[in-house]
Design a protein around this motif. Sequence first.
Motif, PDB file in Angstrom:
ATOM      1  N   GLY A  76       6.283  -4.712  27.235  1.00 31.85           N
ATOM      2  CA  GLY A  76       4.885  -5.227  27.776  1.00 31.85           C
ATOM      3  C   GLY A  76       4.778  -6.241  27.873  1.00 31.85           C
ATOM      4  O   GLY A  76       3.514  -6.611  28.642  1.00 31.85           O
ATOM      5  N   THR A  77       5.997  -6.975  27.797  1.00 33.32           N
ATOM      6  CA  THR A  77       5.298  -8.438  27.186  1.00 33.32           C
ATOM      7  C   THR A  77       6.886  -9.439  27.859  1.00 33.32           C
ATOM      8  O   THR A  77       8.047  -8.869  27.736  1.00 33.32           O
ATOM      9  CB  THR A  77       5.666  -8.857  25.870  1.00 33.32           C
ATOM     10  N   VAL A  78       6.353 -10.286  29.077  1.00 36.07           N
ATOM     11  CA  VAL A  78       7.872 -10.824  29.709  1.00 36.07           C
ATOM     12  C   VAL A  78       8.242 -11.803  28.593  1.00 36.07           C
ATOM     13  O   VAL A  78       7.431 -13.032  27.658  1.00 36.07           O
ATOM     14  CB  VAL A  78       6.638 -11.312  30.728  1.00 36.07           C
ATOM     15  N   VAL A  79       9.055 -11.479  27.933  1.00 37.77           N
ATOM     16  CA  VAL A  79      10.180 -12.527  27.422  1.00 37.77           C
ATOM     17  C   VAL A  79      10.771 -13.836  27.899  1.00 37.77           C
ATOM     18  O   VAL A  79      11.468 -14.903  27.140  1.00 37.77           O
ATOM     19  CB  VAL A  79      10.655 -11.593  26.429  1.00 37.77           C
ATOM     20  N   ALA A  80      11.431 -13.505  29.298  1.00 42.91           N
ATOM     21  CA  ALA A  80      12.254 -14.432  30.282  1.00 42.91           C
ATOM     22  C   ALA A  80      12.034 -13.968  31.085  1.00 42.91           C
ATOM     23  O   ALA A  80      11.660 -13.170  32.097  1.00 42.91           O
ATOM     24  CB  ALA A  80      13.634 -14.109  29.267  1.00 42.91           C
ATOM     25  N   ASP A  81      11.640 -15.284  32.067  1.00 46.64           N
ATOM     26  CA  ASP A  81      11.854 -15.397  33.321  1.00 46.64           C
ATOM     27  C   ASP A  81      11.579 -17.158  34.253  1.00 46.64           C
ATOM     28  O   ASP A  81      11.612 -17.962  33.796  1.00 46.64           O
ATOM     29  CB  ASP A  81       9.475 -15.861  34.144  1.00 46.64           C
ATOM     30  N   THR A  82      13.236 -16.848  35.094  1.00 47.09           N
ATOM     31  CA  THR A  82      13.525 -17.854  35.700  1.00 47.09           C
ATOM     32  C   THR A  82      14.270 -17.466  36.888  1.00 47.09           C
ATOM     33  O   THR A  82      14.633 -16.429  36.607  1.00 47.09           O
ATOM     34  CB  THR A  82      14.935 -19.073  34.381  1.00 47.09           C
ATOM     35  N   ASP A  83      14.259 -18.493  37.480  1.00 48.71           N
ATOM     36  CA  ASP A  83      15.282 -18.174  38.755  1.00 48.71           C
ATOM     37  C   ASP A  83      16.540 -19.523  38.551  1.00 48.71           C
ATOM     38  O   ASP A  83      17.272 -19.599  39.330  1.00 48.71           O
ATOM     39  CB  ASP A  83      14.921 -18.790  40.118  1.00 48.71           C
ATOM     40  N   ASP A  84      16.979 -19.719  37.321  1.00 55.69           N
ATOM     41  CA  ASP A  84      17.692 -20.352  36.954  1.00 55.69           C
ATOM     42  C   ASP A  84      18.891 -19.762  36.170  1.00 55.69           C
ATOM     43  O   ASP A  84      19.065 -20.042  35.082  1.00 55.69           O
ATOM     44  CB  ASP A  84      17.492 -21.632  36.220  1.00 55.69           C
ATOM     45  N   VAL A  85      19.823 -18.834  36.900  1.00 56.65           N
ATOM     46  CA  VAL A  85      20.792 -18.397  36.746  1.00 56.65           C
ATOM     47  C   VAL A  85      22.348 -18.547  36.421  1.00 56.65           C
ATOM     48  O   VAL A  85      22.742 -19.374  37.825  1.00 56.65           O
ATOM     49  CB  VAL A  85      20.729 -16.195  37.047  1.00 56.65           C
ATOM     50  N   VAL A  86      23.285 -17.925  36.083  1.00 57.55           N
ATOM     51  CA  VAL A  86      24.956 -18.372  35.660  1.00 57.55           C
ATOM     52  C   VAL A  86      25.021 -16.699  35.788  1.00 57.55           C
ATOM     53  O   VAL A  86      24.765 -15.733  35.413  1.00 57.55           O
ATOM     54  CB  VAL A  86      25.099 -19.113  35.122  1.00 57.55           C
TER      55      VAL A  86
END
Length: 162
Positions: free
Chosen positions: A35-45
Motif C-alpha cells: 500500500g506504499t509507493v516505493v518508487a515514482d519516476t519518469d526517468d527510466v531506461v
Amino acid sequence: MRRVEPGPGQESVWDYPRPPRAEAVRRRAIVTHGGTVVADTDDVVRVLETSHPPTWYLPRTAFTEGVLRPAQRRTVCEWKGTARYVDIVVPGVEPLRDVGWWYPEDAVYPVLADRVALYPAPFDEITLDGERVEPQPGGFYGGWITADVVGPFKGSPGTWGW
C-alpha cells in the motif's frame, strides 16, 4: 512460435535487437508495495532484447529512502555482467526478497549506472504511464508487458531454447 504482428502504436519484441539495446525514455513508472509507493519516476531506461518485453531500470534515487536493501544473490548476464540483487523493505509489511537487481560495474551500458530493475509480479502494482504492468511469463526474466508490446514472449514453458 508465431510472431504477433504489431498494431498501431505497438512494437513487436521480435524487432528488438540482440545484443540488447538500452535507451533512456520519459515514461512514468510507479511501484507500490504494501500500500506504499516505493518508487515514482519518469526517468527510466528500457532494455530491449529480442523475444523479451522491455526490462525497465529506475534510478536508485527514485526509491523511497531505506526501502532498497542489499541482498546476497548474484547472477551473471552475458551482456551486462554481474548483477547484484536488492530486497524491498517497507515497515510493517513482509519484505520482497531478491525482487530487483542492478549492475554496479556496467561498462557496456553506462546508462544503467545507479539504476534498479524490478520483477513486477511480487508487487501490489507497477504502472507505466498509468497502465498496470503484467509480468513476463516464467519468473526468470524481469520484462514488463504493456499494451504497446506484442510477442510471443520468452519465458513461458517450452521457450527456453528460443
